[in-house]
Design an enzyme around this catalytic site. Structure first.
Site, PDB file in Angstrom:
ATOM      1  N   ASP A   1      18.694  41.438  39.228  1.00  0.00           N
ATOM      2  CA  ASP A   1      17.879  41.562  38.168  1.00  0.00           C
ATOM      3  C   ASP A   1      18.848  41.836  36.953  1.00  0.00           C
ATOM      4  O   ASP A   1      19.541  42.797  36.768  1.00  0.00           O
ATOM      5  CB  ASP A   1      16.973  42.740  38.090  1.00  0.00           C
TER       6      ASP A   1
ATOM      7  N   ASP B   1      15.664  48.827  38.286  1.00  0.00           N
ATOM      8  CA  ASP B   1      16.455  47.447  38.132  1.00  0.00           C
ATOM      9  C   ASP B   1      16.689  47.155  39.672  1.00  0.00           C
ATOM     10  O   ASP B   1      16.561  46.145  40.051  1.00  0.00           O
ATOM     11  CB  ASP B   1      17.864  47.818  37.580  1.00  0.00           C
TER      12      ASP B   1
ATOM     13  N   GLU C   1      16.424  36.615  38.464  1.00  0.00           N
ATOM     14  CA  GLU C   1      15.315  36.679  37.434  1.00  0.00           C
ATOM     15  C   GLU C   1      15.620  35.883  36.389  1.00  0.00           C
ATOM     16  O   GLU C   1      16.704  36.400  35.749  1.00  0.00           O
ATOM     17  CB  GLU C   1      14.748  38.135  37.392  1.00  0.00           C
TER      18      GLU C   1
END
Length: 179
Positions: free
Chosen positions: A12, A144, A72
């Site tokens: 992420d 996160d 992502e």
């Protein structure tokens, strides 16, 4: 005979905090391996902050030896300078596993949320809760890291389609090059 486990690194990206999570997928069974958050220093030159991010992610890759990675996709926000910096951090997050020879897939945030929660507009609390349901041993300390695990789970669920897309793109590229 049971299928071989596939070790997946979910990422992420962020310049302040980049979450990472490692799982193993054995057929449809998912096993938590590790997770954490890389937090580059907030002060200093951008290049040094990006180098720190690269070094720490390279350490994660060495420590956990993933077979595949998933990142992502980021959204564009209203501040162009912030968007540019996030894009630079995302570039580091994508190139680090690629330099280690690990294939990298990308997933939209809406798909990640829909895959793990069932709704594309899920919030951070819902993602954290579902990561605890899907990976009960997960010990993430930040949103996160939970998000990175969600990206890894999404890749585990969609990796067959990602591989098909990559093969199709490679075949198309080969056809174009042959012309």
């Amino acid at each position: 005979m049971a299928p071989a486990p596939i070790r997946i690194l979910g990422l992420d990206p962020g310049l302040r905090r980049t979450g990472w999570g490692v799982i193993e997928a054995v057929g449809t069974r998912l096993v938590f391996v590790a997770c954490g958050t890389v937090m580059p220093p907030e002060e200093g030159e951008l290049a040094n902050r990006l180098a720190y991010l690269h070094t720490e992610l390279a350490n994660v890759l060495r420590a956990f030896a993933p077979d595949e990675a998933a990142v992502e996709e980021t959204f564009v926000n209203m501040n162009p300078a912030s968007t540019l910096k996030l894009g630079q951090a995302r570039g580091v997050v994508m190139v680090t596993p690629a330099l280690a020879g690990v294939p990298v897939a990308e997933y939209a945030a809406l798909l990640v949320k829909k895959t793990v929660v069932g709704a594309g507009r899920a919030d951070k609390a819902q993602i954290r809760m579902m990561m605890k349901v899907l990976l009960p041993q997960a010990d993430f300390e930040t949103d996160d890291a939970a998000d990175a695990l969600a990206v890894a789970v999404t890749h585990a669920q969609h990796r067959g389609m990602a591989a098909l897309k990559a093969r199709t793109a490679a075949q198309l590229g080969a056809r174009v090059a042959a012309r």
